[in-house]
Design a protein around this motif. Sequence first.
Motif, PDB file in Angstrom:
ATOM      1  N   LEU A 138      21.578  34.621  63.594  1.00 35.99           N
ATOM      2  CA  LEU A 138      20.902  35.172  62.498  1.00 35.99           C
ATOM      3  C   LEU A 138      21.142  36.133  62.176  1.00 35.99           C
ATOM      4  O   LEU A 138      21.161  36.875  60.798  1.00 35.99           O
ATOM      5  N   THR A 139      22.031  37.256  62.813  1.00 40.56           N
ATOM      6  CA  THR A 139      22.706  37.996  62.693  1.00 40.56           C
ATOM      7  C   THR A 139      24.396  38.146  62.224  1.00 40.56           C
ATOM      8  O   THR A 139      24.305  39.205  61.238  1.00 40.56           O
ATOM      9  N   LEU A 140      24.697  36.896  62.629  1.00 37.66           N
ATOM     10  CA  LEU A 140      26.392  36.716  62.309  1.00 37.66           C
ATOM     11  C   LEU A 140      26.232  36.459  60.724  1.00 37.66           C
ATOM     12  O   LEU A 140      25.750  36.238  59.975  1.00 37.66           O
ATOM     13  N   GLY A 141      27.499  36.967  59.892  1.00 33.01           N
ATOM     14  CA  GLY A 141      27.820  37.412  58.820  1.00 33.01           C
ATOM     15  C   GLY A 141      27.680  37.762  57.246  1.00 33.01           C
ATOM     16  O   GLY A 141      26.850  39.090  57.927  1.00 33.01           O
ATOM     17  N   ARG A 142      28.682  37.677  56.443  1.00 28.15           N
ATOM     18  CA  ARG A 142      27.608  38.718  55.475  1.00 28.15           C
ATOM     19  C   ARG A 142      26.124  38.187  55.236  1.00 28.15           C
ATOM     20  O   ARG A 142      25.408  39.110  54.307  1.00 28.15           O
ATOM     21  N   ARG A 143      25.484  36.559  54.601  1.00 31.45           N
ATOM     22  CA  ARG A 143      24.133  36.570  54.388  1.00 31.45           C
ATOM     23  C   ARG A 143      23.370  36.386  55.693  1.00 31.45           C
ATOM     24  O   ARG A 143      24.565  35.538  56.032  1.00 31.45           O
ATOM     25  N   PRO A 144      22.153  36.020  55.324  1.00 31.36           N
ATOM     26  CA  PRO A 144      21.250  35.620  56.140  1.00 31.36           C
ATOM     27  C   PRO A 144      21.555  33.875  56.017  1.00 31.36           C
ATOM     28  O   PRO A 144      21.662  33.912  54.825  1.00 31.36           O
ATOM     29  N   PRO A 145      20.679  33.466  57.056  1.00 31.31           N
ATOM     30  CA  PRO A 145      21.112  31.456  56.802  1.00 31.31           C
ATOM     31  C   PRO A 145      19.543  31.538  56.075  1.00 31.31           C
ATOM     32  O   PRO A 145      19.223  32.678  55.833  1.00 31.31           O
TER      33      PRO A 145
END
Lengths: 197, 143
Positions: A138-145
Amino acid sequence: MLEPTLSHFWSNLFFLISRYLHIVCTTLLVGGTLFYEMVVPIAIDELKATQQLSVFGRARWVFRWIVWLSAGVLIFSGVVSIYRHLTIYDIDGAAIVNQVSGQTEPPTARARLAMRSGWWMAAHAGAGLTAVIVALFLTLGRRPPEHPVRWMRMNLVILLVVIFLGSATRHVRLLVTESAAKVGMKQLQSAPNPPSP
Amino acid sequence: MDWLLVASTVSRWVHVLCACIVVGGIFWMVLAPTAAPRGRAFKPVFHGSILLLILTGSFNAWRAWGQYSLWPGVLHGVFGMHILLALAAIILLIVATAKPVPSGRLMAWGVALLFVVVLLASTLKGLRERAVLKHSTPITSNA
């Protein structure tokens, strides 16, 4: 029985801090998940869409660091706890509890399964790892899923199960430890943190 | 099936869960002060958790009282501190969240107290386990 030494004091202090950190990090994950599911959507409800994204993005940035730190500490302190209780996890609890209660009949397969604290620990660790992986996802990446609140709701349910399994593990472990101490099992005294006199 | 054992497990589960909700929820309210004024959605959960904490805590204490008496000087002291500080933190947090705009400073003090309460609970658990092992009388020489 072994004499208490300085190394016992330090190892006990280390295990105490490890257990404390394990609980604190769990509270941060559970509380954070509940907070982001219940409070943040209401707090940003009246804002414009762009402002909502900005607030949610900032909140997510703070959440990310705490989740990552908590995940690391939870895994480390969990491994420490497993190492500490490894001897007890391996004991066939049903046979020992039967011996203490004076029953002569061999324990059933169901009782053997329920009274082996290692199985409870494995279930707790497995479900806990799943919850940590979902939180990291949920916290990985630039955008939330997509549908982050739905994901958080699901993770909250997993966390409830994890806490229940942790609680059950402790109960079975304690019951087996007490029974093993009563029958004077030698394994208890070779454990990493043996009981002091 | 030993229903008292099941009740103890469930009671401990609810106690830990409610502690997680209260400590974690308030911690995040302190950390995100812009969202705190809208924290009224959290209030029923917070109050319900406190009620359950007191109920399950009383049950757990009743169940473990015999074990606390194995090493009364230390265990009663730590247990007393745990209860006193927990009650102080609960009162502080109820006062802090009673206002329309929750008091950030009071909540910060409350959550700091709660972290100490968790530390005492953790210490109590470790000491109790040692006391139980220390006082277990072997019934046979070997398994």
